[in-house]
Write an enzyme that holds these catalytic residues in place. Structure first.
Site, PDB file in Angstrom:
ATOM      1  N   GLU A  54      34.633  45.353  46.719  1.00 42.54           N
ATOM      2  CA  GLU A  54      33.552  44.780  47.524  1.00 42.54           C
ATOM      3  C   GLU A  54      32.683  43.837  46.694  1.00 42.54           C
ATOM      4  O   GLU A  54      32.165  42.852  47.209  1.00 42.54           O
ATOM      5  CB  GLU A  54      32.689  45.862  48.166  1.00 42.54           C
ATOM      6  CG  GLU A  54      31.685  45.263  49.130  1.00 42.54           C
ATOM      7  CD  GLU A  54      31.076  46.243  50.113  1.00 42.54           C
ATOM      8  OE1 GLU A  54      29.931  45.989  50.518  1.00 42.54           O
ATOM      9  OE2 GLU A  54      31.718  47.245  50.460  1.00 42.54           O
ATOM     10  N   THR A  55      32.559  44.104  45.412  1.00 46.10           N
ATOM     11  CA  THR A  55      31.781  43.220  44.543  1.00 46.10           C
ATOM     12  C   THR A  55      32.392  41.828  44.490  1.00 46.10           C
ATOM     13  O   THR A  55      31.692  40.827  44.649  1.00 46.10           O
ATOM     14  CB  THR A  55      31.665  43.815  43.126  1.00 46.10           C
ATOM     15  OG1 THR A  55      30.923  45.037  43.204  1.00 46.10           O
ATOM     16  CG2 THR A  55      30.979  42.855  42.171  1.00 46.10           C
TER      17      THR A  55
END
Length: 134
Positions: A54-55
């Site tokens: 997700e980063t």
């Protein structure tokens, strides 16, 4: 990422995630497999892999939007954990599958130092307007 957005005190700092490449078509980041990212049985925690995925999707989306007026937030993510990893470094490579005005979809592959697949993920990011400051 811009200097005004400090990584101090963030999940990126806690997990040791580092962005090593950023372009409109690709985001690459690394994360150590250590005491901060392992589960109790000694292998890379699936949640750490998802956080890394997700980063890179978030950073990639943020790089492509109007940062003065918009924010990028996670809308949906899935992950398949392919292989365990006990130590070393994992690398996430994110490629945009869809770059829309209100959403972006990213394909993320996380590999070990030998290029072996550790995790595959797909993340949908929402692009939202910043709230007006009153």
């Amino acid at each position: 990422m811009e200097d005004k957005h400090s990584l101090k005190g963030t999940l990126m700092e806690a997990l040791g995630i580092e962005i090593v490449e950023l372009s409109p078509e690709r985001v690459v980041a690394t994360m150590p497999v250590d005491e901060a990212t392992r589960q109790p049985v000694g292998i890379l925690h699936g949640g750490a892999s998802v956080a890394l995925a997700e980063t890179v999707a978030s950073v990639g989306t943020y790089n492509l939007i109007d940062r003065e007026n918009q924010l990028a937030v996670g809308l949906e993510i899935n992950a398949n954990h392919i292989r365990g990893k006990r130590d070393g470094i994992v690398t996430a490579v994110a490629i945009p599958l869809h770059k829309g005005r209100s959403t972006m979809v990213w394909d993320i592959k996380i590999t070990d130092e030998d290029g072996k697949l550790v995790c595959v993920s797909r993340c949908t990011m929402a692009i939202v307007d910043r709230k007006a400051k009153s």
